[in-house]
Scaffold this motif. Structure first.
Motif, PDB file in Angstrom:
ATOM      1  N   ASP A  24     -13.777  22.353  39.382  1.00 35.94           N
ATOM      2  CA  ASP A  24     -13.276  23.728  39.389  1.00 35.94           C
ATOM      3  C   ASP A  24     -12.064  23.880  38.487  1.00 35.94           C
ATOM      4  OD1 ASP A  24     -15.108  24.681  41.446  1.00 35.94           O
ATOM      5  OD2 ASP A  24     -13.990  23.339  42.763  1.00 35.94           O
ATOM      6  N   LEU A  25     -11.311  22.792  38.363  1.00 35.55           N
ATOM      7  CA  LEU A  25     -10.138  22.791  37.493  1.00 35.55           C
ATOM      8  C   LEU A  25     -10.101  21.461  36.739  1.00 35.55           C
ATOM      9  CD1 LEU A  25      -9.103  23.740  40.660  1.00 35.55           C
ATOM     10  CD2 LEU A  25      -7.313  24.726  39.223  1.00 35.55           C
ATOM     11  N   LEU A  26      -9.652  21.508  35.480  1.00 35.41           N
ATOM     12  CA  LEU A  26      -9.644  20.288  34.666  1.00 35.41           C
ATOM     13  C   LEU A  26      -8.503  20.375  33.660  1.00 35.41           C
ATOM     14  CD1 LEU A  26     -12.660  18.427  33.206  1.00 35.41           C
ATOM     15  CD2 LEU A  26     -10.979  19.286  31.581  1.00 35.41           C
ATOM     16  N   THR A  27      -7.819  19.242  33.485  1.00 37.32           N
ATOM     17  CA  THR A  27      -6.635  19.185  32.621  1.00 37.32           C
ATOM     18  C   THR A  27      -6.920  18.404  31.344  1.00 37.32           C
ATOM     19  OG1 THR A  27      -5.108  19.269  34.497  1.00 37.32           O
ATOM     20  CG2 THR A  27      -4.291  18.225  32.490  1.00 37.32           C
ATOM     21  N   ILE A  28      -6.472  18.946  30.208  1.00 34.81           N
ATOM     22  CA  ILE A  28      -6.481  18.155  28.963  1.00 34.81           C
ATOM     23  C   ILE A  28      -5.102  18.264  28.287  1.00 34.81           C
ATOM     24  CG2 ILE A  28      -8.973  18.423  28.597  1.00 34.81           C
ATOM     25  CD1 ILE A  28      -8.267  20.366  26.288  1.00 34.81           C
ATOM     26  N   SER A  29      -4.825  17.313  27.399  1.00 32.47           N
ATOM     27  CA  SER A  29      -3.539  17.276  26.698  1.00 32.47           C
ATOM     28  C   SER A  29      -3.787  17.073  25.208  1.00 32.47           C
ATOM     29  CB  SER A  29      -2.696  16.130  27.253  1.00 32.47           C
ATOM     30  OG  SER A  29      -1.578  15.896  26.411  1.00 32.47           O
ATOM     31  N   GLY A  30      -3.036  17.809  24.374  1.00 30.48           N
ATOM     32  CA  GLY A  30      -3.249  17.746  22.922  1.00 30.48           C
ATOM     33  C   GLY A  30      -2.988  16.381  22.304  1.00 30.48           C
ATOM     34  N   HIS A  31      -1.897  15.742  22.716  1.00 26.70           N
ATOM     35  CA  HIS A  31      -1.480  14.554  21.953  1.00 26.70           C
ATOM     36  C   HIS A  31      -2.273  13.297  22.300  1.00 26.70           C
ATOM     37  CE1 HIS A  31       1.256  12.368  24.841  1.00 26.70           C
ATOM     38  NE2 HIS A  31       1.216  13.543  25.449  1.00 26.70           N
ATOM     39  N   LYS A  32      -3.175  13.374  23.284  1.00 24.38           N
ATOM     40  CA  LYS A  32      -4.051  12.242  23.576  1.00 24.38           C
ATOM     41  C   LYS A  32      -5.332  12.299  22.738  1.00 24.38           C
ATOM     42  CE  LYS A  32      -1.131  10.964  26.729  1.00 24.38           C
ATOM     43  NZ  LYS A  32      -1.268  10.995  28.164  1.00 24.38           N
ATOM     44  N   ILE A  33      -5.529  13.412  22.031  1.00 26.03           N
ATOM     45  CA  ILE A  33      -6.773  13.597  21.264  1.00 26.03           C
ATOM     46  C   ILE A  33      -6.475  13.877  19.785  1.00 26.03           C
ATOM     47  CG2 ILE A  33      -8.151  14.334  23.253  1.00 26.03           C
ATOM     48  CD1 ILE A  33      -7.808  17.279  22.148  1.00 26.03           C
ATOM     49  N   HIS A  34      -5.431  13.239  19.247  1.00 24.68           N
ATOM     50  CA  HIS A  34      -5.070  13.421  17.840  1.00 24.68           C
ATOM     51  C   HIS A  34      -4.642  14.846  17.539  1.00 24.68           C
ATOM     52  CE1 HIS A  34      -6.513   9.345  16.984  1.00 24.68           C
ATOM     53  NE2 HIS A  34      -7.480   9.633  17.824  1.00 24.68           N
ATOM     54  N   GLY A  35      -4.108  15.509  18.562  1.00 21.73           N
ATOM     55  CA  GLY A  35      -3.505  16.829  18.394  1.00 21.73           C
ATOM     56  C   GLY A  35      -2.001  16.721  18.559  1.00 21.73           C
TER      57      GLY A  35
END
Ligand code: PLP
Length: 408
Positions: free
Chosen positions: A194-205
């Protein structure tokens, strides 16, 4: 000096195409997305295009994406928002002993504010058992938050199965996918979240930007910031437009050709595990041998401090992590390594190698070459050694909690 970066679990270099888009945005697109004129409209368009890219990358719809200042904020927002909005239904929250600090400390803080908290144990690989989750759910449970792939030991949890259980019982389910996104397939439908977190700097962002997926219809309201109506009243404050543009591009790249990139990472990972276990004595792999991130190899070396290994390796140009959250600054043994049953003195000897697309088998060979003398020197000055370990404990430190012992 030759420099090798084996620390992609902690942060990744920004992809050149991401940097390019961000620079263009900074240079030519300075408007405030809330403004109704031309400049505002252009910035708004850039933000909405990024939202479409992030949504597409995880199988969501664009309105279900909320941009944040990173994984930490998204985790706080997810947990606080569900807890306070659903208090009338119950006050019980379930999480695990191996979460990132931004989840575990948030849940513990709620525990001091009248919520009841269950922190589930994990098996010796760091994996959560779905049956434990099912057993922990009560009539009062409103939220389950369980990490998808662990940042310290790489273990991947059976999130889809846990999500199915949560849905059956009508409990909201959040997963922290900061480590898994871009390395494994992350799809919000397949994972039943239902909810999910992502982060930019872990994916070459870029750093300082992330996103929370909020499934349509979930009873959630923003509880962290008072302010303007940005992000459909879900996250106040002027948008980090260049960061969001960078996250959008990084998310698009993270899922393009994912299988091939993951297979290449897994080749380097498997080579590293084989070479390291085969070259040194008194070392064990931590985390699951197969259900693990394709770029993650983590170990505990007996009779030696992780921090000392890290600093010695850095002098030879190799960047790694050790200990708590694979971050430094804490002398406490990692809560994750304790949760998988390692004694504190073993947990202190952790070393974590996380690979990226630029790493090769030759880099691993160089690591093994310089690690030999480092281990020998550090073990020679260590107060712990093989003899005392055997005498004091009457058992082999290497075998005690290990699922893989190649020595006995
Ligand atoms: C890095 C990380 C976070 C925190 O993300 P930030 O953007 O650095 O705040 C949260 N959870 C996991 C599993 C992570 O690896």
């Amino acid at each position: 000096m030759r420099r090798i970066y084996f620390d992609h679990g902690v942060t990744t270099p920004v992809h050149p195409l991401v940097a390019e888009e961000m620079y263009r945005c900074l240079k030519d697109n300075f408007g405030n997305p809330s403004s109704l004129h031309h400049f505002g409209n252009r910035a708004r368009k850039a933000v909405e295009e990024a939202r479409e890219k992030v949504a597409a990358a995880i199988g969501a719809n664009p309105p279900e994406i909320v941009f944040t200042s990173g994984g930490t904020e998204a985790n706080n927002m997810a947990i606080h928002g569900i807890a306070y909005t659903n208090q009338h239904r119950g006050n019980h929250i379930i999480t695990t002993a191996v979460e990132h600090h931004s989840v575990i400390n948030t849940v513990k803080a709620l525990g001091k504010q009248g919520f009841t908290v269950t922190i589930l144990p994990v098996d010796s690989y760091g994996m959560v058992r779905p049956e434990d989750v099912a057993r922990a759910i009560t009539d009062r449970t409103i939220l389950i938050s369980i990490i998808h792939a662990n940042n310290e030991i790489g273990t991947v949890n059976p999130v889809a199965e846990i999500g199915r259980i949560a849905r059956e019982k009508g409990v909201y389910f959040h997963t922290d996918a900061c480590q898994s996104f871009g390395r494994l397939r992350v799809n919000v439908e397949e994972l039943n979240v239902d909810l999910l977190t992502i982060s930019g700097h872990k994916i070459h962002g870029p750093k300082g930007v992330g996103a929370l997926y909020l499934r349509k219809g979930v009873r959630w309201r923003q509880t962290l910031f008072h302010g303007g109506a940005q992000e459909r009243l879900r996250r106040a404050g002027t948008e980090n437009v260049p960061g969001i543009v960078g996250l959008g591009k990084a998310a698009e790249l993270a899922v393009s050709d994912l299988e091939a990139r993951a297979a290449q990472l897994a080749r380097v990972r498997d080579y590293a595990i084989k070479r390291i276990l085969g070259s040194f004595k008194h070392v064990r792999l931590t985390g699951h041998p197969t259900a693990r991130l394709p770029n993650h190899a983590s170990f505990c070396f007996d009779f030696v401090e992780g921090e000392s290994m890290l600093l010695s390796l850095d002098l030879k140009g190799i960047a790694t992590s050790s200990g708590s959250a694979c971050t430094s600054g804490s002398l406490e043994p990692s809560h994750v390594l304790l949760a998988i049953g390692l004694p504190p003195e073993v947990a202190h000897g952790s070393l974590c190698l996380t690979f990226g697309p630029e790493n090769t088998e030759a880099d691993v060979d160089y690591f093994v070459e310089v690690m030999g003398p480092i281990l020998e020197r550090l073990r020679a000055i260590s107060p712990l050694d093989e003899e005392t370990a055997y005498a004091d404990r009457n058992e082999c430190l290497s075998c005690r909690a290990a699922d893989i012992c190649r020595h006995h």
